[in-house]
Design an enzyme around this catalytic site. Structure first.
Site, PDB file in Angstrom:
ATOM      1  N   SER A  25       0.823  -1.214   0.000  1.00 45.10           N
ATOM      2  CA  SER A  25       0.000   0.000   0.000  1.00 45.10           C
ATOM      3  C   SER A  25       0.857   1.265   0.000  1.00 45.10           C
ATOM      4  CB  SER A  25      -0.915   0.013   1.234  1.00 45.10           C
ATOM      5  OG  SER A  25      -1.725  -1.124   1.254  1.00 45.10           O
TER       6      SER A  25
HETATM    7  N1  SAM Z   1      -0.716  -4.904   4.087  1.00 44.28           N
HETATM    8  C1  SAM Z   1       0.039  -5.210   2.883  1.00 44.28           C
HETATM    9  C2  SAM Z   1       1.420  -4.665   2.928  1.00 44.28           C
HETATM   10  O1  SAM Z   1       1.778  -3.981   3.884  1.00 44.28           O
HETATM   11  O2  SAM Z   1       2.163  -4.966   1.993  1.00 44.28           O
HETATM   12  C3  SAM Z   1      -0.641  -4.709   1.627  1.00 44.28           C
HETATM   13  C4  SAM Z   1      -1.760  -5.533   1.311  1.00 44.28           C
HETATM   14  S1  SAM Z   1      -2.417  -5.564  -0.309  1.00 44.28           S
HETATM   15  C5  SAM Z   1      -2.978  -3.930  -0.554  1.00 44.28           C
HETATM   16  C6  SAM Z   1      -3.865  -6.511   0.127  1.00 44.28           C
HETATM   17  C7  SAM Z   1      -3.574  -7.963   0.452  1.00 44.28           C
HETATM   18  O3  SAM Z   1      -4.786  -8.578   0.883  1.00 44.28           O
HETATM   19  C8  SAM Z   1      -3.084  -8.786  -0.722  1.00 44.28           C
HETATM   20  O4  SAM Z   1      -1.866  -9.382  -0.408  1.00 44.28           O
HETATM   21  C9  SAM Z   1      -4.179  -9.831  -0.915  1.00 44.28           C
HETATM   22  O5  SAM Z   1      -3.708 -11.087  -1.369  1.00 44.28           O
HETATM   23  C10 SAM Z   1      -4.743  -9.914   0.486  1.00 44.28           C
HETATM   24  N2  SAM Z   1      -6.096 -10.482   0.585  1.00 44.28           N
HETATM   25  C11 SAM Z   1      -7.171 -10.295  -0.226  1.00 44.28           C
HETATM   26  N3  SAM Z   1      -8.225 -10.996   0.221  1.00 44.28           N
HETATM   27  C12 SAM Z   1      -7.822 -11.624   1.354  1.00 44.28           C
HETATM   28  C13 SAM Z   1      -8.460 -12.496   2.289  1.00 44.28           C
HETATM   29  N4  SAM Z   1      -9.725 -12.871   2.179  1.00 44.28           N
HETATM   30  N5  SAM Z   1      -7.723 -12.944   3.332  1.00 44.28           N
HETATM   31  C14 SAM Z   1      -6.433 -12.598   3.497  1.00 44.28           C
HETATM   32  N6  SAM Z   1      -5.772 -11.787   2.639  1.00 44.28           N
HETATM   33  C15 SAM Z   1      -6.461 -11.304   1.588  1.00 44.28           C
END
Ligand code: SAM
Length: 230
Positions: A61
């Site tokens: 992000s």
């Molecule tokens: N917090 C992360 C970082 O600091 O790099 C950025 C996260 S990215 C914007 C969103 C993440 O949510 C992705 O890695 C995606 O695979 C994950 N995601 C989406 N749906 C999800 C779910 N149901 N459970 C867990 N992770 C999920």
């Protein structure tokens, strides 16, 4: 001062000028080496105030978004914090710098294994789980704070159920194009509270949720049982 430290300091100044005013959050962002959490070929961009691609079509992000959501949670040292969407592990590292005990769930195996290596090499001890995070982490509940780092069409009920009373949850809510960041505070109803007979005498009905919205963010989708069914 090396180039990365200088860039980190400049990033903190940019965040300060963009309205981030929590000294603790600014200090945490100033400590985490974001260059460790981005792909090697993008290290020169690690301190740009932008989201960047990581693997599996996901993103780390934008630093402003990380700081903004973290600031809303008002983390206290020792807080048990659940993060949904580990991604690169960067947000977990920021929470660790604030003294939280961090539990983070990621649905993509490749990302969680990579984040586990990155976090442990950087000296951050984070509890990680490979699963659909819309179900939370029931065995470790309740949590003082919950942060969802992917955009959802609704608030997963199971996450609300795993939030401690007095706790806070932040989640981007909206459609696939744009989302609002929503802050939910789980509180006792003050009127009901006057009728209490003992410390734990509150009924489910006496719990209320206060919500506040902040406009215009763009996240990757939260995919799962209580998110998007893609
Ligand atoms: N917090 C992360 C970082 O600091 O790099 C950025 C996260 S990215 C914007 C969103 C993440 O949510 C992705 O890695 C995606 O695979 C994950 N995601 C989406 N749906 C999800 C779910 N149901 N459970 C867990 N992770 C999920």
């Amino acid at each position: 001062m090396d180039l990365n430290s200088r860039n980190r300091k400049e990033l903190v100044d940019i965040l300060k000028n963009s309205g981030i005013d929590s000294p603790e959050v600014l200090n945490a962002i100033g400590k985490v080496k974001r260059e460790l959490f981005v792909p090697p070929e993008l290290k020169n961009y690690a301190y740009n105030n932008t989201s960047l691609p990581i693997s599996s079509h996901q993103t780390i992000s934008q630093p402003f978004t990380v700081a903004f959501m973290t600031q809303l949670l008002e983390i206290n040292p020792g807080d048990r914090v659940l993060e949904i969407g580990t991604g690169s592990g960067y947000q977990s590292a920021v929470l660790k710098e604030l003294g939280a005990e961090v539990f983070s769930v990621e649905r993509i195996y490749e990302l969680i294994t990579k984040a586990a290596d990155t976090l442990s090499n950087a000296g951050y001890e984070v509890h990680l789980r490979h699963d659909d995070g819309t179900k939370g982490w029931p065995e470790e509940a309740p949590f003082d704070k919950i942060i969802v780092t992917a955009g959802s069409p609704k608030i997963p009920k199971q996450l609300l159920g795993q939030l401690a009373t007095g706790g806070k949850l932040v989640i981007p809510l909206g459609d696939e194009i744009s989302q609002d960041v929503v802050l939910i505070k789980k509180e006792f109803d003050e009127i009901q509270e006057k009728n209490k007979t003992g410390a734990n005498s509150y009924s489910e009905e006496s719990i209320k949720y206060k919500m506040k919205r902040y406009k215009n963010f763009k996240f990757v989708p939260l995919i799962g049982e209580e998110g998007w069914n893609i």
